[in-house]
Design a protein around this motif. Structure first.
Motif, PDB file in Angstrom:
ATOM      1  N   ALA A   1     -67.678  -0.315   9.169  1.00  6.68           N
ATOM      2  CA  ALA A   1     -68.762  -1.143   8.624  1.00  6.68           C
ATOM      3  C   ALA A   1     -69.764  -0.313   7.825  1.00  6.68           C
ATOM      4  O   ALA A   1     -70.439  -0.834   6.932  1.00  6.68           O
ATOM      5  N   LYS A   2     -69.856   0.979   8.126  1.00  2.41           N
ATOM      6  CA  LYS A   2     -70.741   1.865   7.365  1.00  2.41           C
ATOM      7  C   LYS A   2     -70.077   2.342   6.076  1.00  2.41           C
ATOM      8  O   LYS A   2     -70.752   2.603   5.077  1.00  2.41           O
ATOM      9  N   ALA A   3     -68.746   2.437   6.088  1.00  4.56           N
ATOM     10  CA  ALA A   3     -68.027   2.985   4.944  1.00  4.56           C
ATOM     11  C   ALA A   3     -67.631   1.927   3.927  1.00  4.56           C
ATOM     12  O   ALA A   3     -67.342   2.249   2.770  1.00  4.56           O
ATOM     13  N   ALA A   4     -67.605   0.639   4.342  1.00  2.00           N
ATOM     14  CA  ALA A   4     -67.109  -0.424   3.471  1.00  2.00           C
ATOM     15  C   ALA A   4     -67.830  -1.726   3.799  1.00  2.00           C
ATOM     16  O   ALA A   4     -68.620  -1.794   4.742  1.00  2.00           O
ATOM     17  N   THR A   5     -67.560  -2.747   3.004  1.00  2.00           N
ATOM     18  CA  THR A   5     -68.047  -4.098   3.319  1.00  2.00           C
ATOM     19  C   THR A   5     -67.019  -4.731   4.234  1.00  2.00           C
ATOM     20  O   THR A   5     -65.951  -5.168   3.790  1.00  2.00           O
ATOM     21  N   PHE A   6     -67.333  -4.759   5.521  1.00  2.00           N
ATOM     22  CA  PHE A   6     -66.403  -5.277   6.525  1.00  2.00           C
ATOM     23  C   PHE A   6     -66.680  -6.758   6.749  1.00  2.00           C
ATOM     24  O   PHE A   6     -67.817  -7.152   7.026  1.00  2.00           O
ATOM     25  N   VAL A   7     -65.623  -7.581   6.632  1.00  2.00           N
ATOM     26  CA  VAL A   7     -65.763  -9.033   6.724  1.00  2.00           C
ATOM     27  C   VAL A   7     -64.842  -9.584   7.809  1.00  2.00           C
ATOM     28  O   VAL A   7     -63.619  -9.650   7.619  1.00  2.00           O
ATOM     29  N   PRO A   8     -65.372  -9.988   8.964  1.00  2.00           N
ATOM     30  CA  PRO A   8     -64.546 -10.713   9.935  1.00  2.00           C
ATOM     31  C   PRO A   8     -64.015 -11.987   9.280  1.00  2.00           C
ATOM     32  O   PRO A   8     -64.772 -12.726   8.644  1.00  2.00           O
ATOM     33  N   THR A   9     -62.721 -12.239   9.421  1.00  2.00           N
ATOM     34  CA  THR A   9     -62.060 -13.308   8.673  1.00  2.00           C
ATOM     35  C   THR A   9     -61.196 -14.100   9.650  1.00  2.00           C
ATOM     36  O   THR A   9     -60.192 -13.578  10.131  1.00  2.00           O
ATOM     37  N   THR A  10     -61.579 -15.342   9.933  1.00  2.00           N
ATOM     38  CA  THR A  10     -60.983 -16.039  11.065  1.00  2.00           C
ATOM     39  C   THR A  10     -60.764 -17.523  10.810  1.00  2.00           C
ATOM     40  O   THR A  10     -61.407 -18.118   9.942  1.00  2.00           O
ATOM     41  N   THR A  11     -59.853 -18.112  11.585  1.00  2.00           N
ATOM     42  CA  THR A  11     -59.651 -19.554  11.579  1.00  2.00           C
ATOM     43  C   THR A  11     -60.652 -20.236  12.507  1.00  2.00           C
ATOM     44  O   THR A  11     -60.784 -21.457  12.500  1.00  2.00           O
TER      45      THR A  11
ATOM     46  N   VAL B   1     -53.277  -5.051  22.486  1.00  2.00           N
ATOM     47  CA  VAL B   1     -54.618  -4.546  22.209  1.00  2.00           C
ATOM     48  C   VAL B   1     -54.579  -3.161  21.571  1.00  2.00           C
ATOM     49  O   VAL B   1     -55.485  -2.792  20.794  1.00  2.00           O
ATOM     50  N   LEU B   2     -53.534  -2.374  21.846  1.00  2.00           N
ATOM     51  CA  LEU B   2     -53.413  -1.055  21.206  1.00  2.00           C
ATOM     52  C   LEU B   2     -53.060  -1.182  19.727  1.00  2.00           C
ATOM     53  O   LEU B   2     -53.391  -0.298  18.927  1.00  2.00           O
ATOM     54  N   ALA B   3     -52.395  -2.281  19.350  1.00  2.00           N
ATOM     55  CA  ALA B   3     -52.172  -2.543  17.924  1.00  2.00           C
ATOM     56  C   ALA B   3     -53.504  -2.798  17.231  1.00  2.00           C
ATOM     57  O   ALA B   3     -53.712  -2.391  16.081  1.00  2.00           O
ATOM     58  N   GLY B   4     -54.413  -3.478  17.916  1.00  2.00           N
ATOM     59  CA  GLY B   4     -55.752  -3.686  17.358  1.00  2.00           C
ATOM     60  C   GLY B   4     -56.444  -2.378  17.070  1.00  2.00           C
ATOM     61  O   GLY B   4     -57.115  -2.220  16.037  1.00  2.00           O
ATOM     62  N   GLN B   5     -56.304  -1.416  17.976  1.00  2.00           N
ATOM     63  CA  GLN B   5     -56.898  -0.098  17.764  1.00  2.00           C
ATOM     64  C   GLN B   5     -56.241   0.604  16.583  1.00  2.00           C
ATOM     65  O   GLN B   5     -56.924   1.222  15.744  1.00  2.00           O
ATOM     66  N   GLU B   6     -54.929   0.484  16.474  1.00  2.00           N
ATOM     67  CA  GLU B   6     -54.212   1.109  15.355  1.00  2.00           C
ATOM     68  C   GLU B   6     -54.610   0.470  14.027  1.00  2.00           C
ATOM     69  O   GLU B   6     -54.762   1.160  13.009  1.00  2.00           O
ATOM     70  N   ILE B   7     -54.793  -0.835  14.018  1.00  2.00           N
ATOM     71  CA  ILE B   7     -55.229  -1.525  12.795  1.00  2.00           C
ATOM     72  C   ILE B   7     -56.590  -1.027  12.352  1.00  2.00           C
ATOM     73  O   ILE B   7     -56.805  -0.721  11.166  1.00  2.00           O
ATOM     74  N   ALA B   8     -57.529  -0.937  13.282  1.00  2.00           N
ATOM     75  CA  ALA B   8     -58.860  -0.436  12.935  1.00  2.00           C
ATOM     76  C   ALA B   8     -58.788   0.977  12.380  1.00  2.00           C
ATOM     77  O   ALA B   8     -59.446   1.307  11.380  1.00  2.00           O
ATOM     78  N   ASP B   9     -57.965   1.833  12.989  1.00  2.00           N
ATOM     79  CA  ASP B   9     -57.823   3.211  12.525  1.00  2.00           C
ATOM     80  C   ASP B   9     -57.255   3.256  11.100  1.00  2.00           C
ATOM     81  O   ASP B   9     -57.734   4.017  10.252  1.00  2.00           O
ATOM     82  N   ARG B  10     -56.236   2.442  10.835  1.00  2.00           N
ATOM     83  CA  ARG B  10     -55.605   2.465   9.506  1.00  2.00           C
ATOM     84  C   ARG B  10     -56.558   1.941   8.439  1.00  2.00           C
ATOM     85  O   ARG B  10     -56.591   2.457   7.308  1.00  2.00           O
ATOM     86  N   LEU B  11     -57.309   0.918   8.760  1.00  2.00           N
ATOM     87  CA  LEU B  11     -58.260   0.380   7.789  1.00  2.00           C
ATOM     88  C   LEU B  11     -59.342   1.406   7.465  1.00  2.00           C
ATOM     89  O   LEU B  11     -59.719   1.582   6.294  1.00  2.00           O
ATOM     90  N   LEU B  12     -59.851   2.097   8.481  1.00  2.00           N
ATOM     91  CA  LEU B  12     -60.866   3.132   8.249  1.00  2.00           C
ATOM     92  C   LEU B  12     -60.298   4.274   7.409  1.00  2.00           C
ATOM     93  O   LEU B  12     -60.960   4.769   6.485  1.00  2.00           O
ATOM     94  N   GLU B  13     -59.071   4.680   7.733  1.00  2.00           N
ATOM     95  CA  GLU B  13     -58.440   5.765   6.970  1.00  2.00           C
ATOM     96  C   GLU B  13     -58.330   5.413   5.497  1.00  2.00           C
ATOM     97  O   GLU B  13     -58.628   6.225   4.618  1.00  2.00           O
ATOM     98  N   ARG B  14     -57.912   4.178   5.201  1.00  2.00           N
ATOM     99  CA  ARG B  14     -57.777   3.742   3.815  1.00  2.00           C
ATOM    100  C   ARG B  14     -59.133   3.584   3.144  1.00  2.00           C
ATOM    101  O   ARG B  14     -59.297   3.916   1.949  1.00  2.00           O
ATOM    102  N   ALA B  15     -60.102   3.041   3.867  1.00  2.00           N
ATOM    103  CA  ALA B  15     -61.419   2.794   3.290  1.00  2.00           C
ATOM    104  C   ALA B  15     -62.141   4.077   2.911  1.00  2.00           C
ATOM    105  O   ALA B  15     -62.965   4.104   1.983  1.00  2.00           O
ATOM    106  N   THR B  16     -61.833   5.165   3.605  1.00  2.00           N
ATOM    107  CA  THR B  16     -62.517   6.435   3.363  1.00  2.00           C
ATOM    108  C   THR B  16     -61.662   7.439   2.606  1.00  2.00           C
ATOM    109  O   THR B  16     -62.081   8.579   2.404  1.00  2.00           O
ATOM    110  N   ALA B  17     -60.467   7.016   2.204  1.00  2.00           N
ATOM    111  CA  ALA B  17     -59.588   7.928   1.446  1.00  2.00           C
ATOM    112  C   ALA B  17     -60.203   8.224   0.095  1.00  2.00           C
ATOM    113  O   ALA B  17     -60.863   7.372  -0.506  1.00  2.00           O
ATOM    114  N   PRO B  18     -59.994   9.428  -0.446  1.00  2.00           N
ATOM    115  CA  PRO B  18     -60.535   9.752  -1.778  1.00  2.00           C
ATOM    116  C   PRO B  18     -59.981   8.812  -2.840  1.00  2.00           C
ATOM    117  O   PRO B  18     -58.832   8.404  -2.763  1.00  2.00           O
TER     118      PRO B  18
END
Length: 268
Positions: A58-68, A251-268
């Protein structure tokens, strides 16, 4: 460069106890954080590591919870210390800005749907006529779409397929998520609301995550997306060139998703 990150919530970032999929020894279990209470009882969780990662995201990007979820259901969830500036609810039917519903966006969605699909009342009537004891509850959400809570074990063979075909002829679509069967207008998409937020924020890159058929447009529109190795998309084998799949489930997939999104959001 502004990065926009739109992620589904249930069974993507947050999980009920029934969806944890944790089967290792107790000493290897992750520390969990409850992020939603309903009627005084804990309902949804994520790992503590996920929570820390989302704060960084949320500090590195515009994070938008997106839900039904409806706006009321979404407001029960506490993901961040400071709530996100934008949130997409009701599968794109509501756009929240600093927690307040954007009335102009909601009205524009309803005008578009009025011209493109059968009315909600027709779908409700069809569900009433074709339901049996396997349907435990019938609900509507934001006067936009309908869903039923079903006994999965008692679902008649072909019922969902027949419903899907009936809806498709009338400009609607279906989605089976856990014990819920959703019927939504085909034109009601998370991707349209995400595109509006990208326009407002000037985002040059969009990242996304989701687990259901209702997330397909969002995942396909993103520059990079990720889905868990469980859920509706996984069961149907859906993928795309820009979509990664987690190695973990639950729930561990949720953790992996958060990690991958952060990695991409902060990539050069």
């Amino acid at each position: 460069m502004t990065v926009l990150v739109c992620s589904d919530l249930d069974r993507t970032l947050i999980y009920s106890t029934a969806a944890f999929a944790l089967d290792g020894p107790d000493e290897t279990m992750p520390r969990l954080l409850c992020v939603e209470f309903y009627q005084g009882a804990p309902l949804s969780y994520m790992t503590e590591a996920s929570a820390r990662t989302l704060e960084a995201l949320a500090k590195a990007a515009t994070f938008v919870p997106t839900t039904t979820r409806t706006p009321e259901q979404y407001r029960r969830v506490n993901l961040l210390e400071k709530p996100a500036s934008y949130a997409i609810c009701a599968n794109g039917g509501h756009l929240l800005v600093d927690g307040v519903n954007d009335a102009e966006w909601a009205a524009s969605v309803r005008r578009q749907l009025a011209d493109s699909c059968a009315p909600l009342g027709a779908v409700q009537e069809h569900l009433l006529q074709t339901s049996g004891d396997f349907v435990l509850k019938r609900r509507t959400a934001s006067d936009l779409f309908a869903y039923t809570v079903v006994d999965r074990a008692a679902l008649p063979p072909g019922w969902v397929d027949d419903l899907t075909a009936w809806c498709a002829e009338r400009g609607w679509r279906t989605s089976l998520q856990g014990r819920k069967v959703y019927c939504l207008p085909a034109g009601l998409t998370k991707a349209a609301a995400a595109a509006e937020i990208a326009r407002r924020t000037g985002a040059s890159t969009t990242l996304a995550a989701g687990d259901s058929l209702l997330d397909i447009e969002l995942l396909e529109a993103a520059d990079f997306s990720v889905r868990p190795a469980h859920g509706e998309l996984h069961d149907t084998g859906w993928t795309s060139p820009a979509t990664a799949v987690t190695t973990a489930r639950g729930v561990l997939a949720g953790q992996e998703i958060a990690d991958r999104l952060l990695e991409r959001a902060t990539a050069p």
